[in-house]
Design a protein around this motif. Structure first.
Motif, PDB file in Angstrom:
ATOM      1  N   GLN A   1     -45.569  29.813   9.648  1.00 35.75           N
ATOM      2  CA  GLN A   1     -46.575  30.836   9.914  1.00 35.75           C
ATOM      3  C   GLN A   1     -46.092  32.223   9.509  1.00 35.75           C
ATOM      4  O   GLN A   1     -46.864  33.034   8.984  1.00 35.75           O
ATOM      5  CB  GLN A   1     -46.951  30.828  11.403  1.00 35.75           C
ATOM      6  CG  GLN A   1     -47.731  29.612  11.841  1.00 35.75           C
ATOM      7  CD  GLN A   1     -49.072  29.481  11.130  1.00 35.75           C
ATOM      8  OE1 GLN A   1     -49.737  30.472  10.849  1.00 35.75           O
ATOM      9  NE2 GLN A   1     -49.469  28.255  10.833  1.00 35.75           N
ATOM     10  N   ILE A   2     -44.817  32.515   9.724  1.00 39.34           N
ATOM     11  CA  ILE A   2     -44.271  33.828   9.366  1.00 39.34           C
ATOM     12  C   ILE A   2     -44.370  34.055   7.864  1.00 39.34           C
ATOM     13  O   ILE A   2     -44.857  35.091   7.395  1.00 39.34           O
ATOM     14  CB  ILE A   2     -42.806  33.970   9.833  1.00 39.34           C
ATOM     15  CG1 ILE A   2     -42.752  34.084  11.357  1.00 39.34           C
ATOM     16  CG2 ILE A   2     -42.151  35.201   9.192  1.00 39.34           C
ATOM     17  CD1 ILE A   2     -41.351  34.094  11.924  1.00 39.34           C
TER      18      ILE A   2
ATOM     19  N   LYS B   1     -46.270  32.457   5.776  1.00 35.20           N
ATOM     20  CA  LYS B   1     -47.675  32.427   5.374  1.00 35.20           C
ATOM     21  C   LYS B   1     -48.350  33.774   5.631  1.00 35.20           C
ATOM     22  O   LYS B   1     -49.085  34.287   4.775  1.00 35.20           O
ATOM     23  CB  LYS B   1     -48.420  31.323   6.126  1.00 35.20           C
ATOM     24  CG  LYS B   1     -49.860  31.152   5.653  1.00 35.20           C
ATOM     25  CD  LYS B   1     -50.556  30.009   6.364  1.00 35.20           C
ATOM     26  CE  LYS B   1     -50.939  30.383   7.777  1.00 35.20           C
ATOM     27  NZ  LYS B   1     -51.810  29.355   8.395  1.00 35.20           N
ATOM     28  N   ILE B   2     -48.103  34.360   6.792  1.00 39.25           N
ATOM     29  CA  ILE B   2     -48.731  35.638   7.140  1.00 39.25           C
ATOM     30  C   ILE B   2     -48.292  36.736   6.176  1.00 39.25           C
ATOM     31  O   ILE B   2     -49.100  37.551   5.721  1.00 39.25           O
ATOM     32  CB  ILE B   2     -48.380  36.028   8.592  1.00 39.25           C
ATOM     33  CG1 ILE B   2     -49.101  35.085   9.571  1.00 39.25           C
ATOM     34  CG2 ILE B   2     -48.774  37.477   8.871  1.00 39.25           C
ATOM     35  CD1 ILE B   2     -48.678  35.250  11.009  1.00 39.25           C
ATOM     36  N   ILE B   3     -46.994  36.744   5.841  1.00 42.67           N
ATOM     37  CA  ILE B   3     -46.502  37.744   4.881  1.00 42.67           C
ATOM     38  C   ILE B   3     -47.182  37.543   3.535  1.00 42.67           C
ATOM     39  O   ILE B   3     -47.580  38.502   2.872  1.00 42.67           O
ATOM     40  CB  ILE B   3     -44.969  37.642   4.741  1.00 42.67           C
ATOM     41  CG1 ILE B   3     -44.286  38.015   6.056  1.00 42.67           C
ATOM     42  CG2 ILE B   3     -44.475  38.564   3.620  1.00 42.67           C
ATOM     43  CD1 ILE B   3     -42.784  37.801   6.038  1.00 42.67           C
TER      44      ILE B   3
ATOM     45  N   VAL C   1     -50.126  36.158   2.921  1.00 42.22           N
ATOM     46  CA  VAL C   1     -51.538  36.545   3.017  1.00 42.22           C
ATOM     47  C   VAL C   1     -51.671  38.060   2.927  1.00 42.22           C
ATOM     48  O   VAL C   1     -52.524  38.584   2.195  1.00 42.22           O
ATOM     49  CB  VAL C   1     -52.147  36.037   4.341  1.00 42.22           C
ATOM     50  CG1 VAL C   1     -53.522  36.659   4.574  1.00 42.22           C
ATOM     51  CG2 VAL C   1     -52.252  34.520   4.324  1.00 42.22           C
ATOM     52  N   CYS C   2     -50.829  38.766   3.662  1.00 44.21           N
ATOM     53  CA  CYS C   2     -50.861  40.240   3.643  1.00 44.21           C
ATOM     54  C   CYS C   2     -50.592  40.775   2.238  1.00 44.21           C
ATOM     55  O   CYS C   2     -51.222  41.749   1.803  1.00 44.21           O
ATOM     56  CB  CYS C   2     -49.844  40.807   4.627  1.00 44.21           C
ATOM     57  SG  CYS C   2     -50.263  40.532   6.374  1.00 44.21           S
TER      58      CYS C   2
ATOM     59  N   ASN D   1     -45.474  32.002  -0.789  1.00 41.38           N
ATOM     60  CA  ASN D   1     -46.414  30.899  -0.539  1.00 41.38           C
ATOM     61  C   ASN D   1     -45.629  29.688  -0.030  1.00 41.38           C
ATOM     62  O   ASN D   1     -45.019  28.957  -0.817  1.00 41.38           O
ATOM     63  CB  ASN D   1     -47.158  30.532  -1.822  1.00 41.38           C
ATOM     64  CG  ASN D   1     -48.218  29.463  -1.579  1.00 41.38           C
ATOM     65  OD1 ASN D   1     -48.342  28.917  -0.483  1.00 41.38           O
ATOM     66  ND2 ASN D   1     -48.981  29.162  -2.612  1.00 41.38           N
TER      67      ASN D   1
ATOM     68  N   GLY E   1     -56.117  34.773  -0.589  1.00 39.48           N
ATOM     69  CA  GLY E   1     -55.433  35.118   0.657  1.00 39.48           C
ATOM     70  C   GLY E   1     -56.052  34.413   1.845  1.00 39.48           C
ATOM     71  O   GLY E   1     -55.346  33.908   2.731  1.00 39.48           O
TER      72      GLY E   1
ATOM     73  N   ALA F   1     -54.448  31.699   4.328  1.00 34.26           N
ATOM     74  CA  ALA F   1     -54.455  31.998   5.775  1.00 34.26           C
ATOM     75  C   ALA F   1     -54.900  30.796   6.602  1.00 34.26           C
ATOM     76  O   ALA F   1     -54.408  30.570   7.699  1.00 34.26           O
ATOM     77  CB  ALA F   1     -55.363  33.192   6.050  1.00 34.26           C
TER      78      ALA F   1
END
Length: 203
Positions: A69-70, A72-74, A76-77, A118, A195, A199
């Motif tokens: 998740q960490i 992935k979130i980076i 996406v941002c 990714n 993105g 997410a």
């Protein structure tokens, strides 16, 4: 190295993804050289994923929901950031003057970050490469390294071709700032969609 691996790899590389979209956008809005460096950055960005898969580190992303998740979130941002940067442009993204060389480094870095952020890539290679290793092989790591090298070469060549044809097509629209702006905003929208897709992705 099997024919099946080569054909499957080619199909995978040809499928348009985030790296392809980025390379094409550079070809249209910046130039042929810029698309070349974009392809280089995207190719370099898959090296950590390939190495992680080969040496089993991708298992961490597969088993650890927090780690996945960490990353992935980076990622996406960052895709949303690229969308914002492209959307706010009011003209050609052509890099000029003394900033040319610095701009090329930035293009490579952006391509690198697109792929390295990714987490799905590590898991993809972890599932993809072992399928083409013989069960009786005694040099598994060597074979996977060789296949990884071939996959990277394919990726780079295909991306360069995408960028080359994108640059060629830009000659038909570069004289119309309004069309260029609409296409830039269209690419910004694509990055937003990519993105969002990342997410909602699961391990």
């Amino acid at each position: 190295m099997s024919t099946e691996f080569l054909l499957t790899s080619l199909i995978v590389v040809l499928i348009p993804g985030t790296g392809v979209i980025y390379t094409i956008s550079m070809g249209i809005f910046a130039g042929r050289k810029e698309s070349f460096f974009a392809a280089m950055g995207c190719t370099l960005g898959i090296i950590p994923h390939l190495l992680a898969s080969i040496f089993g580190l991708a298992a961490i992303l597969h088993t650890s929901a927090v780690a996945f998740q960490i990353v992935k979130i980076i990622g996406v941002c960052y895709l949303f950031y690229l969308a914002y940067m492209m959307y706010k442009e009011t003209g050609s993204l052509q890099i000029k003057g003394k900033q040319k060389q610095k701009g090329l480094y930035k293009i490579v870095l952006r391509g690198f970050l697109i792929n390295i952020l990714n987490p799905k890539l590590s898991i993809f290679f972890l599932a993809f490469l072992p399928q083409f290793i013989s069960s009786s092989s005694t040099t598994i790591v060597s074979e996977m390294l060789l296949m990884s090298f071939v996959f990277m070469i394919m990726t780079f060549v295909v991306f360069v071709i995408y960028g080359f044809f994108a640059h060629k097509s830009s000659t038909f629209i570069q004289d119309s700032p309004k069309i260029m702006q609409k296409i830039q905003k269209g690419f910004a929208g694509i990055f937003v969609l990519l993105g969002m897709k990342l997410a909602i992705s699961e391990r």
